[in-house]
Design an enzyme around this catalytic site. Sequence first.
Site, short mmCIF file in Angstrom:
data_model
loop_
_atom_site.label_atom_id
_atom_site.label_comp_id
_atom_site.label_asym_id
_atom_site.label_seq_id
_atom_site.Cartn_x
_atom_site.Cartn_y
_atom_site.Cartn_z
N LYS A 282 38.52 52.27 62.65
CA LYS A 282 38.68 52.38 61.20
C LYS A 282 38.48 53.85 60.80
O LYS A 282 37.51 54.49 61.22
CB LYS A 282 37.64 51.50 60.50
CG LYS A 282 37.93 51.21 59.05
CD LYS A 282 37.09 50.04 58.55
CE LYS A 282 37.39 49.72 57.09
NZ LYS A 282 36.65 48.51 56.64
N ARG B 241 35.67 32.17 44.60
CA ARG B 241 35.78 31.59 45.95
C ARG B 241 34.64 30.58 46.21
O ARG B 241 34.75 29.74 47.09
CB ARG B 241 35.79 32.72 46.97
CG ARG B 241 36.14 32.46 48.38
CD ARG B 241 37.50 31.87 48.67
NE ARG B 241 38.68 32.71 48.53
CZ ARG B 241 39.14 33.53 49.46
NH1 ARG B 241 38.45 33.73 50.58
NH2 ARG B 241 40.26 34.22 49.28
N GLU C 124 31.72 33.64 50.62
CA GLU C 124 31.12 33.41 49.30
C GLU C 124 30.60 31.99 49.16
O GLU C 124 29.54 31.76 48.58
CB GLU C 124 32.16 33.69 48.20
CG GLU C 124 32.45 35.17 47.99
CD GLU C 124 33.43 35.75 49.00
OE1 GLU C 124 33.98 34.99 49.83
OE2 GLU C 124 33.61 36.99 49.00
#
Length: 629
Positions: free
Chosen positions: A280, A394, A366
């Site tokens: 990343k 969510r 979540e």
Amino acid sequence: MHLKDIHSPQQLKSCSPDQLNKLAAEIRQFLIEKLSKTGGHLAPNLGVVELTLVLHKLFDSPKDKIIWDVGHQAYIHKILTGRMDKFDTLRQYKGLCGFPKRSESEHDIWETGHSSTSLSAAMGMAIARDVRGLDHHIVAVIGDGALTGGMALEALNHIGHEQKDIIVVLNDNEMSISPNVGALHNHLGKLRTAKHYKWAKEEIEYLIKKIPAIGGTLARTAERVKDSLKYLLVSGIFFEELGYTYLGPIDGHNVSELETCFRQAKRTKGPVLMHVVTKKGKGFAPAEADSDTWHGAGPYKIESGELIKSVGGPPNYKNVFGQAMIELAERDERIVAITPAMSSGSGLNSFAERFPDRFYDVGIAEQHAVTMSGGLAVEGMKPVCAIYSTFLQRGYDQVVHDIVRQNLDVCLAIDRAGFVGGDGETHQGVYDIGYLRLLPNIKIMMGKDENEFRNLLYTALHLKGPTAVRFPRGNGVGVPIGEFKLIELGTWEILENGHHVAILAVGPMVQLALKAADQLAKEGLKPYVVNARFIKPMDEKMLKELADQGLKFLTVEEHAVTSGFGSAVLEFFNEQGYDHVTVRRLGVPEVFVEHGSVADQRQEVGLTVDNIVHHVKQLHVTERKVQRA
Ligand SMILES: Cc1ncc(C[n+]2csc(CCOP(=O)(O)OP(=O)(O)O)c2C)c(N)n1
Ligand SMILES: CC(=O)[C@@H](O)[C@H](O)COP(=O)(O)O
Ligand SMILES: [Mg+2]
């Protein structure tokens, strides 16, 4: 071929690996330069340059479907599909969206923004393809973080069961926004280090069969060898047991290796899991070193990697929250902080360092975060579930079924409540009042500034039952931060006394209302300005007193008008028999407000000082007409 010559993915078909590597270098330079001005999700995109180039070389988008999970890493996809010239407008009002957008391009086959939806969408598309007798490829690119999302695992399970021809590309950079978490992450770690287990079983067979003369016999024998070999090697057994052909781990920055594996995946029947290992932030040292900070960064200086931030000024709400949580946790050892993969965004990194055994990053989960908070509460702890308004969507059933119905002492610290700016329509926090206030037991509140926000958080932790404390993205007002103090539940605050009209404002809208009152005063008009800091329960006593004075009401909220705070006021007067009270509601109409600055978004829907002034004046005019009638 140079990047400036690329206007369609078709042009990549003839590129050699060497040419793709040269294009990768140009793309990285382009991204680093453009995002130094606009900001954006730099680190995720720098990690998928080669992957995106090879995908668009070997697959025929838009006939072949390429889906980007979360979609924050689709900038290269956009560059290669004719939108390079729009990057100066990235995430700006009426400019290029930071996520896939169907209206932008036929190559953006599926819109994302919220995590973990790509595999479900891919499955739906695969069923449609098969029912219609079509034969295109479907590729879903999902990150190791997004794979921790429950619905991704639901889809992974279903795809494996149905044995659909889908290529799942797991972009594994060991990072969510922060370092990734979970047992699955640990398993991937084992696979990542298994350099020798490079190919799926088909590739082993393919290589063995190429051995002259004895290859065929050996291949049959190899069946047993291979199976034992597979178990001997650290293999993608987790995925293979789910019905996938596991290919990997693959160097996600090695174009030739990627091409070989994607060609193998294309000829493999049934679901394929391509485990691609990437870095990343690759190619920009500051982002490689700290991909958490550079996951979503503002403008920066390229040479130094220094983020260009406004110095001084009011504190950011997430930092006010993080500091308040530390102070509160020092006083009460029952307090536990939970975040679904947003520890940096929620300002909880310092809390995590200070109270490592009372901090949980549960991954992009979540639903789990909310219900786990319930488990903590039933055992006497004081959980604070820090969750963006948009991401709380969510976990809604968990709020209803597990928390509110059982009336548990869970505090939902609802961050990014209101407009969020550059992330746009997929991330606006403008629905939570509507989907929460209809529930029994829950108390909902939002401070007018950062100091009152702290006091409401403190108050919420002293209340019984579920609470929701909303706070916006961005900076506070700049008021002094005092000692914590309790605020009586359901009490509003009159900031300006007046006549004829009462402005009832929520959160940051209070500042707009006060500015409007200043402007109106110059024209001899003096509305009440009320800080409606408790959205549920409302200050019913004050509402009745103001209505009994014959006032008209203007509610102002950075939330959907339908179902929001203004609707609650309308309902109240209706239920209380105040049939002649006028209530005008300012808020977000039933549209999805796209990316831009928060100011752009407020302007678009009329959440402005001028529009408040306009509506107060209008209410005065109707007032005079009624009197004359
Ligand atoms: C439902 C949901 N929760 C949280 C987020 C915030 N979010 C955006 S990207 C991200 C991390 C994604 O990690 P990964 O899938 O590994 O992608 P990477 O950034 O590493 O490329 C998170 C948590 C989101 N977009 N959607
Ligand atoms: C892509 C995504 O969902 C997150 O990176 C999000 O953009 C973070 O938002 P904040 O910048 O408000 O923390
Ligand atoms: Mg990742």
